[in-house]
Design a protein around this motif. Sequence first.
Motif, PDB file in Angstrom:
ATOM      1  N   TRP A 409       0.845  -1.203   0.000  1.00 21.43           N
ATOM      2  CA  TRP A 409       0.000   0.000   0.000  1.00 21.43           C
ATOM      3  C   TRP A 409       0.877   1.249   0.000  1.00 21.43           C
ATOM      4  O   TRP A 409       0.555   2.260  -0.617  1.00 21.43           O
ATOM      5  CB  TRP A 409      -0.889  -0.068   1.255  1.00 21.43           C
ATOM      6  CG  TRP A 409      -1.995   0.919   1.320  1.00 21.43           C
ATOM      7  CD1 TRP A 409      -2.704   1.458   0.284  1.00 21.43           C
ATOM      8  CD2 TRP A 409      -2.555   1.475   2.522  1.00 21.43           C
ATOM      9  NE1 TRP A 409      -3.667   2.307   0.764  1.00 21.43           N
ATOM     10  CE2 TRP A 409      -3.598   2.340   2.125  1.00 21.43           C
ATOM     11  CE3 TRP A 409      -2.279   1.310   3.866  1.00 21.43           C
ATOM     12  CZ2 TRP A 409      -4.358   3.047   3.053  1.00 21.43           C
ATOM     13  CZ3 TRP A 409      -3.030   1.997   4.790  1.00 21.43           C
ATOM     14  CH2 TRP A 409      -4.059   2.865   4.389  1.00 21.43           C
ATOM     15  N   GLY A 410       1.972   1.172   0.757  1.00 26.01           N
ATOM     16  CA  GLY A 410       2.966   2.249   0.740  1.00 26.01           C
ATOM     17  C   GLY A 410       2.816   3.257   1.872  1.00 26.01           C
ATOM     18  O   GLY A 410       1.724   3.486   2.398  1.00 26.01           O
ATOM     19  N   TRP A 411       3.953   3.853   2.225  1.00 24.42           N
ATOM     20  CA  TRP A 411       4.025   4.794   3.347  1.00 24.42           C
ATOM     21  C   TRP A 411       3.090   5.988   3.170  1.00 24.42           C
ATOM     22  O   TRP A 411       2.383   6.387   4.097  1.00 24.42           O
ATOM     23  CB  TRP A 411       5.465   5.279   3.516  1.00 24.42           C
ATOM     24  CG  TRP A 411       5.628   6.341   4.544  1.00 24.42           C
ATOM     25  CD1 TRP A 411       5.720   7.686   4.333  1.00 24.42           C
ATOM     26  CD2 TRP A 411       5.683   6.167   5.971  1.00 24.42           C
ATOM     27  NE1 TRP A 411       5.837   8.368   5.522  1.00 24.42           N
ATOM     28  CE2 TRP A 411       5.826   7.450   6.542  1.00 24.42           C
ATOM     29  CE3 TRP A 411       5.637   5.058   6.816  1.00 24.42           C
ATOM     30  CZ2 TRP A 411       5.920   7.650   7.923  1.00 24.42           C
ATOM     31  CZ3 TRP A 411       5.735   5.250   8.182  1.00 24.42           C
ATOM     32  CH2 TRP A 411       5.866   6.537   8.718  1.00 24.42           C
ATOM     33  N   ASP A 412       3.088   6.585   1.979  1.00 28.95           N
ATOM     34  CA  ASP A 412       2.294   7.811   1.764  1.00 28.95           C
ATOM     35  C   ASP A 412       0.804   7.549   1.953  1.00 28.95           C
ATOM     36  O   ASP A 412       0.092   8.355   2.573  1.00 28.95           O
ATOM     37  CB  ASP A 412       2.552   8.383   0.356  1.00 28.95           C
ATOM     38  CG  ASP A 412       3.964   8.942   0.222  1.00 28.95           C
ATOM     39  OD1 ASP A 412       4.584   9.228   1.281  1.00 28.95           O
ATOM     40  OD2 ASP A 412       4.452   9.076  -0.902  1.00 28.95           O
ATOM     41  N   ASN A 413       0.329   6.429   1.411  1.00 28.46           N
ATOM     42  CA  ASN A 413      -1.094   6.090   1.579  1.00 28.46           C
ATOM     43  C   ASN A 413      -1.424   5.803   3.044  1.00 28.46           C
ATOM     44  O   ASN A 413      -2.464   6.226   3.552  1.00 28.46           O
ATOM     45  CB  ASN A 413      -1.447   4.858   0.737  1.00 28.46           C
ATOM     46  CG  ASN A 413      -1.492   5.174  -0.742  1.00 28.46           C
ATOM     47  OD1 ASN A 413      -1.915   6.250  -1.136  1.00 28.46           O
ATOM     48  ND2 ASN A 413      -1.042   4.233  -1.565  1.00 28.46           N
ATOM     49  N   PHE A 414      -0.520   5.079   3.713  1.00 24.38           N
ATOM     50  CA  PHE A 414      -0.730   4.758   5.128  1.00 24.38           C
ATOM     51  C   PHE A 414      -0.811   6.029   5.971  1.00 24.38           C
ATOM     52  O   PHE A 414      -1.740   6.211   6.767  1.00 24.38           O
ATOM     53  CB  PHE A 414       0.382   3.839   5.631  1.00 24.38           C
ATOM     54  CG  PHE A 414       0.554   3.887   7.130  1.00 24.38           C
ATOM     55  CD1 PHE A 414      -0.473   3.472   7.984  1.00 24.38           C
ATOM     56  CD2 PHE A 414       1.728   4.382   7.698  1.00 24.38           C
ATOM     57  CE1 PHE A 414      -0.320   3.542   9.363  1.00 24.38           C
ATOM     58  CE2 PHE A 414       1.882   4.458   9.075  1.00 24.38           C
ATOM     59  CZ  PHE A 414       0.860   4.035   9.907  1.00 24.38           C
ATOM     60  N   ILE A 415       0.156   6.932   5.792  1.00 21.79           N
ATOM     61  CA  ILE A 415       0.200   8.167   6.586  1.00 21.79           C
ATOM     62  C   ILE A 415      -1.031   9.040   6.306  1.00 21.79           C
ATOM     63  O   ILE A 415      -1.634   9.618   7.218  1.00 21.79           O
ATOM     64  CB  ILE A 415       1.499   8.956   6.311  1.00 21.79           C
ATOM     65  CG1 ILE A 415       2.643   8.361   7.140  1.00 21.79           C
ATOM     66  CG2 ILE A 415       1.361  10.421   6.633  1.00 21.79           C
ATOM     67  CD1 ILE A 415       2.502   8.554   8.644  1.00 21.79           C
ATOM     68  N   ALA A 416      -1.429   9.114   5.038  1.00 25.30           N
ATOM     69  CA  ALA A 416      -2.601   9.918   4.679  1.00 25.30           C
ATOM     70  C   ALA A 416      -3.842   9.409   5.407  1.00 25.30           C
ATOM     71  O   ALA A 416      -4.649  10.196   5.918  1.00 25.30           O
ATOM     72  CB  ALA A 416      -2.821   9.885   3.168  1.00 25.30           C
ATOM     73  N   GLU A 417      -3.995   8.083   5.491  1.00 24.71           N
ATOM     74  CA  GLU A 417      -5.155   7.497   6.165  1.00 24.71           C
ATOM     75  C   GLU A 417      -5.044   7.654   7.684  1.00 24.71           C
ATOM     76  O   GLU A 417      -5.995   8.073   8.354  1.00 24.71           O
ATOM     77  CB  GLU A 417      -5.284   6.010   5.810  1.00 24.71           C
ATOM     78  CG  GLU A 417      -6.501   5.321   6.397  1.00 24.71           C
ATOM     79  CD  GLU A 417      -7.811   5.942   5.935  1.00 24.71           C
ATOM     80  OE1 GLU A 417      -8.694   6.197   6.788  1.00 24.71           O
ATOM     81  OE2 GLU A 417      -7.963   6.180   4.718  1.00 24.71           O
ATOM     82  N   ALA A 418      -3.877   7.330   8.237  1.00 23.31           N
ATOM     83  CA  ALA A 418      -3.698   7.391   9.692  1.00 23.31           C
ATOM     84  C   ALA A 418      -3.900   8.803  10.227  1.00 23.31           C
ATOM     85  O   ALA A 418      -4.415   8.993  11.329  1.00 23.31           O
ATOM     86  CB  ALA A 418      -2.307   6.878  10.071  1.00 23.31           C
ATOM     87  N   ASP A 419      -3.506   9.813   9.444  1.00 22.08           N
ATOM     88  CA  ASP A 419      -3.548  11.202   9.918  1.00 22.08           C
ATOM     89  C   ASP A 419      -4.791  11.971   9.477  1.00 22.08           C
ATOM     90  O   ASP A 419      -4.869  13.193   9.631  1.00 22.08           O
ATOM     91  CB  ASP A 419      -2.287  11.959   9.458  1.00 22.08           C
ATOM     92  CG  ASP A 419      -1.061  11.567  10.268  1.00 22.08           C
ATOM     93  OD1 ASP A 419      -1.217  10.809  11.242  1.00 22.08           O
ATOM     94  OD2 ASP A 419       0.058  11.998   9.925  1.00 22.08           O
ATOM     95  N   THR A 420      -5.777  11.268   8.888  1.00 25.13           N
ATOM     96  CA  THR A 420      -7.039  11.928   8.532  1.00 25.13           C
ATOM     97  C   THR A 420      -7.869  12.152   9.799  1.00 25.13           C
ATOM     98  O   THR A 420      -8.056  11.228  10.595  1.00 25.13           O
ATOM     99  CB  THR A 420      -7.839  11.061   7.538  1.00 25.13           C
ATOM    100  OG1 THR A 420      -7.093  10.949   6.337  1.00 25.13           O
ATOM    101  CG2 THR A 420      -9.195  11.678   7.228  1.00 25.13           C
ATOM    102  N   GLY A 421      -8.353  13.365   9.975  1.00 18.01           N
ATOM    103  CA  GLY A 421      -9.168  13.688  11.149  1.00 18.01           C
ATOM    104  C   GLY A 421      -8.394  14.546  12.130  1.00 18.01           C
ATOM    105  O   GLY A 421      -7.367  15.143  11.794  1.00 18.01           O
TER     106      GLY A 421
END
Length: 458
Positions: A409-421
Amino acid sequence: MQREKFSSRLGFLLISAGCAIGLGNVWRFPYIAGLYGGAAFVLIYLFFLVILGLPIMVMEFSVGRASRRSAAASFRVLEPQGSHWHLFGYVAMAGNYLLMMFYTTIGGWMLAYFFKMLRGEFVGLSPQEVPGVYDAMLADPKGMVLWMLLAVLLGFGICSLGLQNGVERITKVMMSSLFVVMLVLVVRAVTLPGAGEGLRFYLYPDFSRMREQGFATTVFAAMGQAFFTLSIGVGSMAIFGSYIGKDRRLTGEAVSVTALDTLVALLAGAIIFPSCFAFGVNPDSGPGLVFKTLPNIFGAMPAGRLWGTLFFVFMTFAALSTIVAVFENILSFAMDLWGWGRKKAVVINILLIFLLSLPAALGYNYLSGITPLGAGSTILDFEDFLVSNNFLPLGSLVYLLFCVTRYGWGWDNFIAEADTGKGLRFPKWARFYVTFLLPLIVLVVFAYGYLEKFFLKG
């Protein structure tokens, strides 16, 4: 089909915590904390909880929320085209089924002891007679199967009512009651004559005990407990991520769940050690503590039948909260993969889990001749070993690599999801650590599990 959602953040936090809070919090954590130096061990454990368990929990939540699917289908939704991460979905499914093949039997033990304590079966028994009650229960195949079936029916009965009306509503009540009962038991335990010595043993940092056991052994014990306590690696957390909205960042949510899990473990020690020291009994680990040691303590306490019944209410809720959470994950596999309705998934899985759970329930009587891990071991021990020492660490490694490498999935996608909100962000500086160091630590925990099981005994 519209994805179900939790009605509240509290529901999500309590159910995720309920999945993480298992019987290991009660019969393993206090014992190893006392053995390895009390508060000194607890500090090392908390350190590893933050650097080991927490990042992987955030990753599981992220994969679940981004895909809006259970582990059975989430990788298929998020993986790069042409890759094969989705095959892990079948491994995660197997891990959840395997966990319930033995955990339902242990849940049945808790229910049995709740009723035994309520009926006063331990009243008047000598300390030598109490272990006989446990041994007789294990030797009775009909009773073992009946209590296991009751645990299965209760768990799926709650799940059949739906996510909000069943799983969320009833788990909220169970978890809230669990904390209230624990606090009442803590007050009772710490006010017993001689309880102070038990609290000192448990909470006073004693580095001499750590030196006795060996610093490396203590560190590995802390790593192992921190890693396994959160039920990460087989998608048990991912499913709850799939049921929540985007209004909160996932690192803060993972911190809250981890804090609740740790609180229960610490409170369990504050019940067990003062009680054991007050009555001069050995606070041993495992089923022996709960079924052979503690009934003696309750028998010696004023109003012991009441306190014993309350204790097994708490133990039953700890077991059932995990059973309900994992059953919900199992049901979501069928709903995500084959489009089954909840009721159909419940009916088929009641039968399936019941049949799959029979070997563990009968492993102490009809099938007691089967000793997969050597003399004295049982089918339940073997199934527990497969989950705890294989599926959880290797599954965690898959989630980890999926979220940090460009092949997944990749770091950028993970960080974008984890940091939403809103809330706590996942630290960007941790990228090097979770990409290169954490996978190695997980492999070390996995390897040490085998060393400890087969080469470091005695």
